[in-house]
Design a protein around this motif. Structure first.
Motif, PDB file in Angstrom:
ATOM      1  N   THR A 253      35.187  94.624 134.609  1.00 15.28           N
ATOM      2  CA  THR A 253      34.624  93.293 134.355  1.00 15.28           C
ATOM      3  C   THR A 253      33.160  93.170 134.730  1.00 15.28           C
ATOM      4  N   TYR A 255      32.148  92.515 137.589  1.00 12.26           N
ATOM      5  CA  TYR A 255      32.072  91.436 138.565  1.00 12.26           C
ATOM      6  C   TYR A 255      31.414  91.958 139.841  1.00 12.26           C
ATOM      7  N   ASP A 351      26.093  84.660 148.264  1.00 15.50           N
ATOM      8  CA  ASP A 351      27.117  84.104 147.379  1.00 15.50           C
ATOM      9  C   ASP A 351      26.488  83.419 146.171  1.00 15.50           C
ATOM     10  N   ALA A 355      27.060  84.557 142.324  1.00 14.85           N
ATOM     11  CA  ALA A 355      27.567  83.609 141.337  1.00 14.85           C
ATOM     12  C   ALA A 355      26.657  83.542 140.114  1.00 14.85           C
ATOM     13  N   ASN A 358      27.207  86.738 138.089  1.00 11.34           N
ATOM     14  CA  ASN A 358      28.517  86.719 137.428  1.00 11.34           C
ATOM     15  C   ASN A 358      28.583  85.669 136.339  1.00 11.34           C
ATOM     16  N   GLY A 359      27.608  84.784 136.271  1.00 15.59           N
ATOM     17  CA  GLY A 359      27.542  83.786 135.214  1.00 15.59           C
ATOM     18  C   GLY A 359      26.648  84.173 134.063  1.00 15.59           C
ATOM     19  N   THR A 369      30.827  86.516 130.193  1.00 15.83           N
ATOM     20  CA  THR A 369      30.324  86.672 131.555  1.00 15.83           C
ATOM     21  C   THR A 369      31.352  87.428 132.392  1.00 15.83           C
ATOM     22  N   PRO A 370      30.923  88.131 133.452  1.00 15.59           N
ATOM     23  CA  PRO A 370      31.892  88.791 134.331  1.00 15.59           C
ATOM     24  C   PRO A 370      32.903  87.822 134.930  1.00 15.59           C
ATOM     25  N   ALA A 371      32.471  86.594 135.241  1.00 10.60           N
ATOM     26  CA  ALA A 371      33.404  85.618 135.802  1.00 10.60           C
ATOM     27  C   ALA A 371      34.487  85.257 134.792  1.00 10.60           C
ATOM     28  N   GLU A 372      34.114  85.084 133.529  1.00 10.18           N
ATOM     29  CA  GLU A 372      35.116  84.775 132.501  1.00 10.18           C
ATOM     30  C   GLU A 372      36.088  85.930 132.311  1.00 10.18           C
ATOM     31  N   LEU A 374      36.920  88.262 134.540  1.00  9.48           N
ATOM     32  CA  LEU A 374      37.794  88.361 135.714  1.00  9.48           C
ATOM     33  C   LEU A 374      38.835  87.243 135.731  1.00  9.48           C
ATOM     34  N   HIS A 375      38.435  86.040 135.357  1.00  6.00           N
ATOM     35  CA  HIS A 375      39.388  84.929 135.300  1.00  6.00           C
ATOM     36  C   HIS A 375      40.520  85.219 134.315  1.00  6.00           C
TER      37      HIS A 375
END
Length: 380
Positions: A253, A255, A351, A355, A358-359, A369-372, A374-375
């Motif tokens: 990902t 992330y 942090d 963030a 990751n966005g 995005t990496p956050a999407e 991973l989610h």
């Protein structure tokens, strides 16, 4: 005189006496009454190949088109690319003609000379809305390519808002344009080095640790990134090597997680920070960790005992084997420049940077995005 006509024929077409035509072409010899005179327009042979089509070449193209010569044949005779000849004909053929047989070479030469002066106003500088959009995303440390993809996603039906990333780079690098703010330096968007540094040969390097698990022993599923949970780790070092921030990237990902090391980069401190970070992950995201041979990972066996995560080491001089982590370190240097004290950054600062990274949409993730990503894994 155009090629293919004698002097007398050309004079009849123009409507002057042949004697006058010869004097225009050859000049006038001196006699008792008059001094010698040069030709009206002396013909100077070209000094060599030119990047642009010359006037005599445009005349030759017009003559050959009247003879119904093919584009590739004309290109071969002029030692030019066929696309150059085709583009020249398409730009300058007479309006209303369907074929390629009507060109005005002198008008085409005048238009070409009018188009050539530089600099010209760029697309970004002429569109305030486009300029503001690109500037806002560059301020967020998005790359030019990421910004251009966001433009196409947000304005799919407005081609005037679409640019390629090379246009953004030109607006940043070319001096004097003023299309983007000067404080947005190219170094914040381009992550390349200015020059290469000499290194020792890989075969001259020896592993730092005794009997380490090398990357060749890592599960094959980690190589193709199909299975999540395989990470890559490293440190970014501050001024004089006195401070550091740990980095941890999940390969599938991309992330990013950052390790807070306010007390330095000793082996025990790095071990404890790694253990604390990976314990926040679910079990299926804790499969392996790939590292280099840095001295700070000397207690890697204790880390494996505490987390049940095996540590694999890259080959000597093989940073490309941790490509995701190396790229992430380059992105992090936009927030934590080299030769700065990294110990001043708090846990909250790290942090916030993680963030923001990751966005960012990533090209390798299909602009997710990496956050999407991973989610999606966690919900699945």
């Amino acid at each position: 005189m155009q090629q293919g006509f004698s002097n007398n024929q050309a004079c009849l077409i123009v409507g002057v006496n042949s004697k006058t035509g010869r004097r225009w072409r050859n000049g006038r010899n001196a006699d008792r009454k008059q001094k010698a005179a040069p030709p009206v327009r002396p013909v100077v042979p070209p000094s060599g190949p030119s990047r642009y089509l010359r006037g005599d070449e445009r005349i030759y193209i017009a003559d050959r088109l009247r003879e119904r010569a093919a584009v590739r044949q004309i290109a071969a005779e002029l030692d030019r690319s066929p696309s150059t000849i085709s583009r020249e004909i398409r730009r300058n053929r007479t309006a209303g003609t369907r074929g390629l047989g009507h060109c005005r070479p002198h008008a085409a030469q005048a238009r070409a000379e009018a188009r050539r002066p530089r600099p010209k106003p760029g697309k970004i500088g002429q569109n305030p809305e486009l300029r503001a959009f690109v500037q806002d995303h560059l301020d967020l440390r998005w790359s030019p390519e990421q910004s251009c993809q966001a433009l196409r996603a947000q304005f799919p039906d407005r081609p005037e808002m679409h640019v390629v990333h090379e246009t953004v780079y030109q607006s940043l690098y070319v001096q004097g344009r003023g299309e983007l703010r000067r404080e947005t330096s190219p170094g914040r968007c381009g992550r390349g080095r200015t020059r290469r540094k000499p290194r020792r040969q890989a075969q001259q390097r020896q592993p730092r640790f005794r009997d380490p698990m090398m990357i060749s022993e890592r599960p094959a599923e980690a190589g193709d990134r199909a299975v999540p949970g395989h990470g890559e780790g490293d440190l970014i070092i501050g001024k004089d090597g006195a401070s550091a921030i740990g980095t941890l990237v999940e390969r599938s990902t991309r992330y990013v997680m950052l390790l807070h090391l306010p007390g330095g980069r000793g082996t025990e401190l790095v071990r404890d920070a790694l253990v604390e970070t990976v314990r926040t992950l679910p079990a299926h995201l804790k499969r392996s960790l790939t590292r280099d041979h840095g001295v700070e990972i000397g207690r890697h066996r204790e880390f494996t005992v505490a987390t049940d995560i095996p540590v694999h080491f890259c080959d000597p001089a093989g940073p490309w084997q941790r490509g995701s982590n190396e790229n992430t370190n380059g992105l992090l240097r936009q927030y934590f420049p080299k030769s700065t004290d990294l110990s001043v950054h708090t846990r909250e600062d790290l942090d916030a940077v993680a963030a923001e990274l990751n966005g960012r949409p990533r090209k390798t993730l299909g602009w997710e995005t990496p956050a999407e990503r991973l989610h999606r894994l966690l919900t699945a």
